[in-house]
Design a protein around this motif. Structure first.
Motif, PDB file in Angstrom:
ATOM      1  N   MET A 116       0.816  -1.178   0.000  1.00  0.00           N
ATOM      2  CA  MET A 116       0.000   0.000   0.000  1.00  0.00           C
ATOM      3  C   MET A 116       0.864   1.247   0.000  1.00  0.00           C
ATOM      4  N   ARG A 117       1.841   1.317   0.874  1.00  0.00           N
ATOM      5  CA  ARG A 117       2.703   2.505   0.917  1.00  0.00           C
ATOM      6  C   ARG A 117       3.519   2.650  -0.355  1.00  0.00           C
ATOM      7  N   THR A 118       3.921   1.544  -0.936  1.00  0.00           N
ATOM      8  CA  THR A 118       4.669   1.610  -2.186  1.00  0.00           C
ATOM      9  C   THR A 118       3.811   2.248  -3.269  1.00  0.00           C
ATOM     10  N   LEU A 119       2.542   1.873  -3.329  1.00  0.00           N
ATOM     11  CA  LEU A 119       1.642   2.461  -4.315  1.00  0.00           C
ATOM     12  C   LEU A 119       1.452   3.953  -4.081  1.00  0.00           C
ATOM     13  N   SER A 120       1.206   4.342  -2.844  1.00  0.00           N
ATOM     14  CA  SER A 120       0.907   5.739  -2.568  1.00  0.00           C
ATOM     15  C   SER A 120       2.133   6.629  -2.717  1.00  0.00           C
ATOM     16  N   ARG A 121       3.304   6.092  -2.471  1.00  0.00           N
ATOM     17  CA  ARG A 121       4.521   6.901  -2.560  1.00  0.00           C
ATOM     18  C   ARG A 121       5.112   6.947  -3.954  1.00  0.00           C
ATOM     19  N   ASP A 122       4.605   6.131  -4.855  1.00  0.00           N
ATOM     20  CA  ASP A 122       5.112   6.107  -6.226  1.00  0.00           C
ATOM     21  C   ASP A 122       4.954   7.468  -6.887  1.00  0.00           C
ATOM     22  N   GLY A 123       3.883   8.169  -6.578  1.00  0.00           N
ATOM     23  CA  GLY A 123       3.653   9.488  -7.150  1.00  0.00           C
ATOM     24  C   GLY A 123       2.846   9.476  -8.429  1.00  0.00           C
ATOM     25  N   GLY A 124       2.584   8.288  -8.981  1.00  0.00           N
ATOM     26  CA  GLY A 124       1.829   8.196 -10.221  1.00  0.00           C
ATOM     27  C   GLY A 124       0.328   8.244  -9.989  1.00  0.00           C
ATOM     28  N   LEU A 125      -0.389   8.666 -10.999  1.00  0.00           N
ATOM     29  CA  LEU A 125      -1.837   8.792 -10.914  1.00  0.00           C
ATOM     30  C   LEU A 125      -2.515   7.441 -10.690  1.00  0.00           C
ATOM     31  N   VAL A 126      -2.220   6.473 -11.531  1.00  0.00           N
ATOM     32  CA  VAL A 126      -2.882   5.170 -11.449  1.00  0.00           C
ATOM     33  C   VAL A 126      -2.567   4.496 -10.112  1.00  0.00           C
ATOM     34  N   GLU A 127      -1.312   4.525  -9.717  1.00  0.00           N
ATOM     35  CA  GLU A 127      -0.916   3.910  -8.453  1.00  0.00           C
ATOM     36  C   GLU A 127      -1.593   4.597  -7.271  1.00  0.00           C
ATOM     37  N   GLY A 128      -1.672   5.920  -7.325  1.00  0.00           N
ATOM     38  CA  GLY A 128      -2.312   6.671  -6.254  1.00  0.00           C
ATOM     39  C   GLY A 128      -3.804   6.397  -6.162  1.00  0.00           C
ATOM     40  N   LEU A 129      -4.467   6.308  -7.318  1.00  0.00           N
ATOM     41  CA  LEU A 129      -5.904   6.005  -7.307  1.00  0.00           C
ATOM     42  C   LEU A 129      -6.167   4.588  -6.816  1.00  0.00           C
ATOM     43  N   LEU A 130      -5.299   3.659  -7.181  1.00  0.00           N
ATOM     44  CA  LEU A 130      -5.426   2.286  -6.685  1.00  0.00           C
ATOM     45  C   LEU A 130      -5.233   2.258  -5.165  1.00  0.00           C
ATOM     46  N   ALA A 131      -4.224   2.954  -4.684  1.00  0.00           N
ATOM     47  CA  ALA A 131      -3.978   3.017  -3.241  1.00  0.00           C
ATOM     48  C   ALA A 131      -5.164   3.641  -2.516  1.00  0.00           C
ATOM     49  N   SER A 132      -5.731   4.673  -3.092  1.00  0.00           N
ATOM     50  CA  SER A 132      -6.893   5.316  -2.488  1.00  0.00           C
ATOM     51  C   SER A 132      -8.086   4.370  -2.426  1.00  0.00           C
ATOM     52  N   GLY A 133      -8.313   3.646  -3.500  1.00  0.00           N
ATOM     53  CA  GLY A 133      -9.411   2.686  -3.530  1.00  0.00           C
ATOM     54  C   GLY A 133      -9.227   1.564  -2.513  1.00  0.00           C
ATOM     55  N   LEU A 134      -7.998   1.067  -2.410  1.00  0.00           N
ATOM     56  CA  LEU A 134      -7.709   0.013  -1.427  1.00  0.00           C
ATOM     57  C   LEU A 134      -7.888   0.521   0.001  1.00  0.00           C
ATOM     58  N   ALA A 135      -7.348   1.692   0.276  1.00  0.00           N
ATOM     59  CA  ALA A 135      -7.447   2.249   1.626  1.00  0.00           C
ATOM     60  C   ALA A 135      -8.896   2.496   2.011  1.00  0.00           C
ATOM     61  N   THR A 136      -9.680   3.021   1.076  1.00  0.00           N
ATOM     62  CA  THR A 136     -11.084   3.295   1.351  1.00  0.00           C
ATOM     63  C   THR A 136     -11.868   2.004   1.573  1.00  0.00           C
ATOM     64  N   ALA A 137     -11.679   1.042   0.690  1.00  0.00           N
ATOM     65  CA  ALA A 137     -12.422  -0.220   0.807  1.00  0.00           C
ATOM     66  C   ALA A 137     -12.058  -0.972   2.087  1.00  0.00           C
ATOM     67  N   LEU A 138     -10.770  -1.127   2.342  1.00  0.00           N
ATOM     68  CA  LEU A 138     -10.358  -1.882   3.524  1.00  0.00           C
ATOM     69  C   LEU A 138     -10.617  -1.102   4.806  1.00  0.00           C
ATOM     70  N   GLY A 139     -10.383   0.192   4.776  1.00  0.00           N
ATOM     71  CA  GLY A 139     -10.634   1.001   5.966  1.00  0.00           C
ATOM     72  C   GLY A 139     -12.086   0.959   6.396  1.00  0.00           C
TER      73      GLY A 139
END
Length: 60
Positions: A1-24
């Protein structure tokens, strides 16, 4: 999760956001997922920040 969010890319960031929201939300917003959303609110991509700011964090 942190790897995705810290990548800085749009797709990776949106995926990280979706995962964090769903699991949270599924797990009752434990601190690790709240922190992930808060971190995504500082992401370099505006669309990722907007998505993270749109996430309503439950009480935790």
């Amino acid at each position: 999760m942190r790897t995705l969010s810290r990548d800085g890319g749009l797709v990776e960031g949106l995926l990280a956001s979706g995962l964090a929201t769903a699991l949270g939300s599924r797990l009752g917003w434990p601190e690790v997922w709240r922190a992930a959303v808060l971190e995504l609110r500082r992401h370099p991509e505006p669309d990722v920040r907007e998505t993270a700011y749109g996430t309503v964090l439950g009480s935790g």
